[in-house]
Design a protein around this motif. Structure first.
Motif, PDB file in Angstrom:
ATOM      1  N   LYS A  17      37.269 -69.534 106.701  1.00  0.00           N
ATOM      2  CA  LYS A  17      38.514 -68.628 106.113  1.00  0.00           C
ATOM      3  C   LYS A  17      39.615 -68.180 107.252  1.00  0.00           C
ATOM      4  O   LYS A  17      40.952 -68.620 106.839  1.00  0.00           O
ATOM      5  CB  LYS A  17      37.983 -67.996 105.605  1.00  0.00           C
ATOM      6  CG  LYS A  17      37.526 -68.466 104.500  1.00  0.00           C
ATOM      7  CD  LYS A  17      36.093 -66.872 103.836  1.00  0.00           C
ATOM      8  CE  LYS A  17      36.904 -66.053 103.324  1.00  0.00           C
ATOM      9  NZ  LYS A  17      37.250 -66.310 101.527  1.00  0.00           N
ATOM     10  N   GLY A  18      39.169 -68.034 108.612  1.00  0.00           N
ATOM     11  CA  GLY A  18      39.505 -67.573 109.575  1.00  0.00           C
ATOM     12  C   GLY A  18      39.387 -66.491 110.970  1.00  0.00           C
ATOM     13  O   GLY A  18      38.522 -67.244 110.937  1.00  0.00           O
ATOM     14  N   ILE A  19      39.832 -66.113 111.119  1.00  0.00           N
ATOM     15  CA  ILE A  19      39.167 -65.528 112.368  1.00  0.00           C
ATOM     16  C   ILE A  19      38.851 -63.532 112.190  1.00  0.00           C
ATOM     17  O   ILE A  19      40.003 -63.624 112.168  1.00  0.00           O
ATOM     18  CB  ILE A  19      39.839 -65.844 113.696  1.00  0.00           C
ATOM     19  CG1 ILE A  19      39.365 -66.966 114.358  1.00  0.00           C
ATOM     20  CG2 ILE A  19      38.898 -64.562 115.022  1.00  0.00           C
ATOM     21  CD1 ILE A  19      40.123 -67.197 115.119  1.00  0.00           C
ATOM     22  N   ALA A  20      37.779 -63.217 112.296  1.00  0.00           N
ATOM     23  CA  ALA A  20      37.809 -61.914 111.766  1.00  0.00           C
ATOM     24  C   ALA A  20      38.362 -61.554 110.840  1.00  0.00           C
ATOM     25  O   ALA A  20      39.134 -59.504 111.353  1.00  0.00           O
ATOM     26  CB  ALA A  20      37.669 -61.618 113.917  1.00  0.00           C
ATOM     27  N   GLY A  21      38.773 -61.835 109.849  1.00  0.00           N
ATOM     28  CA  GLY A  21      39.540 -61.066 108.433  1.00  0.00           C
ATOM     29  C   GLY A  21      41.247 -61.592 108.648  1.00  0.00           C
ATOM     30  O   GLY A  21      41.285 -61.435 107.837  1.00  0.00           O
ATOM     31  N   LEU A  22      41.556 -62.609 109.726  1.00  0.00           N
ATOM     32  CA  LEU A  22      42.670 -62.886 109.954  1.00  0.00           C
ATOM     33  C   LEU A  22      42.244 -64.510 109.135  1.00  0.00           C
ATOM     34  O   LEU A  22      42.092 -65.454 110.332  1.00  0.00           O
ATOM     35  CB  LEU A  22      43.468 -62.878 111.241  1.00  0.00           C
ATOM     36  CG  LEU A  22      43.215 -61.855 112.202  1.00  0.00           C
ATOM     37  CD1 LEU A  22      43.093 -61.998 113.508  1.00  0.00           C
ATOM     38  CD2 LEU A  22      45.084 -61.266 111.427  1.00  0.00           C
ATOM     39  N   LYS A  23      43.426 -64.502 108.162  1.00  0.00           N
ATOM     40  CA  LYS A  23      43.269 -65.949 107.295  1.00  0.00           C
ATOM     41  C   LYS A  23      44.285 -66.882 108.156  1.00  0.00           C
ATOM     42  O   LYS A  23      45.238 -66.207 108.808  1.00  0.00           O
ATOM     43  CB  LYS A  23      44.100 -66.230 105.805  1.00  0.00           C
ATOM     44  CG  LYS A  23      43.248 -65.345 105.361  1.00  0.00           C
ATOM     45  CD  LYS A  23      43.389 -65.745 103.630  1.00  0.00           C
ATOM     46  CE  LYS A  23      42.579 -64.703 102.762  1.00  0.00           C
ATOM     47  NZ  LYS A  23      43.412 -63.504 102.320  1.00  0.00           N
TER      48      LYS A  23
END
Ligand SMILES: [Zn+2]
Ligand SMILES: [Zn+2]
Length: 168
Positions: free
Chosen positions: A156-162
């Motif tokens: 989905k992305g990295i560490a909550g960043l889409k």
């Protein structure tokens, strides 16, 4: 890309005092690691430097200092962690851990540690590699599956960043 900065220019984060990871710019123009802002916002949603309020939407659509950072191109941080990365389970997909947490996970994994603690966004997590889960130390019901997989695995992305979080 206008507004992008080269890796050498990434500022120091005033919260963790290290080079910013996924630097984001608050409406007040102060720059922090995305996870440091997120962690600090658990206490108060204000800039740690000037106390200006941070809008709630900021966390779903943060202003990244460099877009390249999240796309995985540009920054050479990925080169050090090679072809494998760590992921944690999201609602319908996997999130890649930020580089710093990833390095810690990889170090503990290589040292054959089975359980250890990690500080992520202001919370202590227990990582259990026998069961491949992470849980909040003070709230073990908050648990997510984790995995070690190829960097190229769907995410989905990295560490909550889409990954695709950019305005049309
Ligand atoms: Zn930071
Ligand atoms: Zn500020």
């Amino acid at each position: 890309n206008k507004g992008d900065i080269s890796p050498g220019e990434i500022p120091e984060c005033p919260v963790c005092l290290q080079t910013c990871i996924h630097p984001v710019k608050l409406p007040c123009s102060h720059i922090f690691c995305f996870l440091c802002v997120k962690g600090a916002a658990n206490q108060s949603s204000r800039c740690a430097l000037c106390r200006q309020g941070i809008p709630v939407e900021f966390f779903t659509n943060p202003t990244l200092v460099s877009k390249k950072d999240v796309c995985g191109k540009g920054l050479d941080l990925d080169a050090e962690t090679e072809h494998y990365s760590w992921f944690y389970e999201g609602r319908n997909g996997w999130w890649q851990y930020d580089e710093r947490t990833n390095v810690e996970l990889e170090e503990n994994y290589n040292a054959k540690k089975r359980t250890f603690e990690l500080l992520v966004a202001g919370y202590m997590y227990v990582i259990d590699l026998d069961n491949m889960v992470q849980m909040r130390r003070n709230d073990p019901s908050r648990r997510r599956r984790i995995k070690r997989d190829l960097v190229s695995a769907p995410k989905k992305g990295i560490a909550g960043l889409k990954i695709a979080a950019r305005p049309e």
